[in-house]
Enzyme design. Sequence first.
Site, PDB file in Angstrom:
ATOM      1  CB  THR A 164      -0.635  -0.329   1.059  1.00 40.99           C
ATOM      2  OG1 THR A 164      -1.488  -1.006   1.288  1.00 40.99           O
ATOM      3  CG2 THR A 164      -1.707   1.453   1.933  1.00 40.99           C
ATOM      4  NE  ARG A 176      -6.858  -9.160   2.423  1.00 44.18           N
ATOM      5  CZ  ARG A 176      -6.155  -8.051   2.014  1.00 44.18           C
ATOM      6  NH1 ARG A 176      -5.745  -7.145   1.454  1.00 44.18           N
ATOM      7  NH2 ARG A 176      -4.986  -8.053   3.631  1.00 44.18           N
ATOM      8  N   GLY A 219      -8.916  -5.159   2.593  1.00 42.17           N
ATOM      9  CA  GLY A 219      -7.582  -5.488   3.630  1.00 42.17           C
ATOM     10  C   GLY A 219      -8.226  -4.219   5.029  1.00 42.17           C
ATOM     11  CG  ASP A 220      -4.308  -2.784   6.771  1.00 36.81           C
ATOM     12  OD1 ASP A 220      -4.175  -2.798   5.223  1.00 36.81           O
ATOM     13  OD2 ASP A 220      -3.362  -1.413   7.766  1.00 36.81           O
ATOM     14  CB  THR A 257       2.041  -0.435   3.773  1.00 36.09           C
ATOM     15  OG1 THR A 257       2.456  -1.486   2.913  1.00 36.09           O
ATOM     16  CG2 THR A 257       3.652  -0.372   4.379  1.00 36.09           C
ATOM     17  N   GLY A 258       1.056  -3.181   4.801  1.00 28.93           N
ATOM     18  CA  GLY A 258       1.808  -4.553   5.810  1.00 28.93           C
ATOM     19  C   GLY A 258       0.515  -5.324   5.636  1.00 28.93           C
ATOM     20  N   GLY A 315      -2.858  -6.822   6.184  1.00 25.66           N
ATOM     21  CA  GLY A 315      -3.751  -5.934   6.716  1.00 25.66           C
ATOM     22  C   GLY A 315      -4.572  -6.456   7.237  1.00 25.66           C
TER      23      GLY A 315
HETATM   24  N1  ASP Z   1      -1.831  -3.466   3.645  1.00 25.97           N
HETATM   25  C1  ASP Z   1      -2.455  -4.049   2.372  1.00 25.97           C
HETATM   26  C2  ASP Z   1      -3.792  -4.888   2.072  1.00 25.97           C
HETATM   27  O1  ASP Z   1      -3.227  -5.841   3.809  1.00 25.97           O
HETATM   28  C3  ASP Z   1      -1.157  -4.734   1.572  1.00 25.97           C
HETATM   29  C4  ASP Z   1       0.388  -3.679   2.213  1.00 25.97           C
HETATM   30  O2  ASP Z   1       0.402  -3.371   2.261  1.00 25.97           O
HETATM   31  O3  ASP Z   1       0.808  -4.661   1.513  1.00 25.97           O
HETATM   32  O4  ASP Z   1      -4.477  -4.487   1.777  1.00 25.97           O
END
Ligand code: ASP
Length: 323
Positions: free
Chosen positions: A184, A211, A213-214, A233-234, A236
């Site tokens: 993200t 789906r 995410g966050d 980011t990461g 979610g």
């Molecule tokens: N956070 C994002 C998600 O889970 C993906 C990411 O930021 O790596 O959709």
Amino acid sequence: MRLLRASCIEEIPYAQTKVMGIIAVHGGLDTSREKQYLEILQEAALRGHELLSKNRIQALEAVLRVLEESSKFNCGYGSVLNFDGVVEMDAAIIDGVSSRFAAVAAIRDVQHPVSVARALMEKTSSVILAGEGAVKFARKQGFPTANCVSDEQREAWQKARKSLARGEKPAQNLYTGLAYYGDTVGCVIWDGAGLAAASSTGGCLLKTPGRIGDTPSLGGGIFASKTSAVVCTGIGEAFRETLTAKYVDEKIAGGSEPQQAIKSALRRLHEQKKAEGGILAVDARGRVGSAFNAGQFPVVVVVDGKLLDNYQPGNLRQELSVH
Ligand code: ASP
């Protein structure tokens, strides 16, 4: 290009100086820090700065639109594909002053999900629109149909599907079991009067269709208040379930510097979910913090229109390894 030297690499404390505006942008967890990526982030941040004196929300939107047009970042045109080979995107925007928040989730075929989120925030009282409803709203607002599938991401999807078909299991995240990550993009702004944040993403490669995410999760992957603006980011699912963005804001409200608050949030995320992440925040004193516990986390900071030279987020990879 004007450059400011980053006086302290991780934490940028500007409380003592007369700063009129700060824009900090990240390109996503494990996105490359190579020059070509940093240059696009820099261009985006400077584009935002041009609009900062007019309207912080417009500035945020402008920053993310640059990234959504590039095939190098996982958002807009560069979005990763879901399991079925379709791009479904999430984006959110929040003004810490009015506490207005809006997001679109699993939206398809629009070039600028962040602009659709902004339109939702400014023209309706709705907070989140998802899927087909979000697309319908976008069309009504005049956003044209756009191809969001880049050649690079189509190829990455084909490779990933082939390796799955061969029974090869890529390294999985301990928490979600998801094999493929996303990255993200996000931006936080302090214009001297208020704070705001926005994020945009294609989510995770091969995610289950539908789906979410966050990124559109208020308090999970994004938050802004009169205290701080935070983007994450990461994985979610981990950010959502731990309300990590809100946790960072609460720590700052309790007296922590942004950098301390972010490190504490990453330790908590690791302890509770064994997850990887990157977090970027700015507070109402104009202090920027950022840290991550994965491979890379490109962050660019612009203070009063000047780019900080070689800004580096805190690297907690050794301390908080998930492998
Ligand atoms: N956070 C994002 C998600 O889970 C993906 C990411 O930021 O790596 O959709």
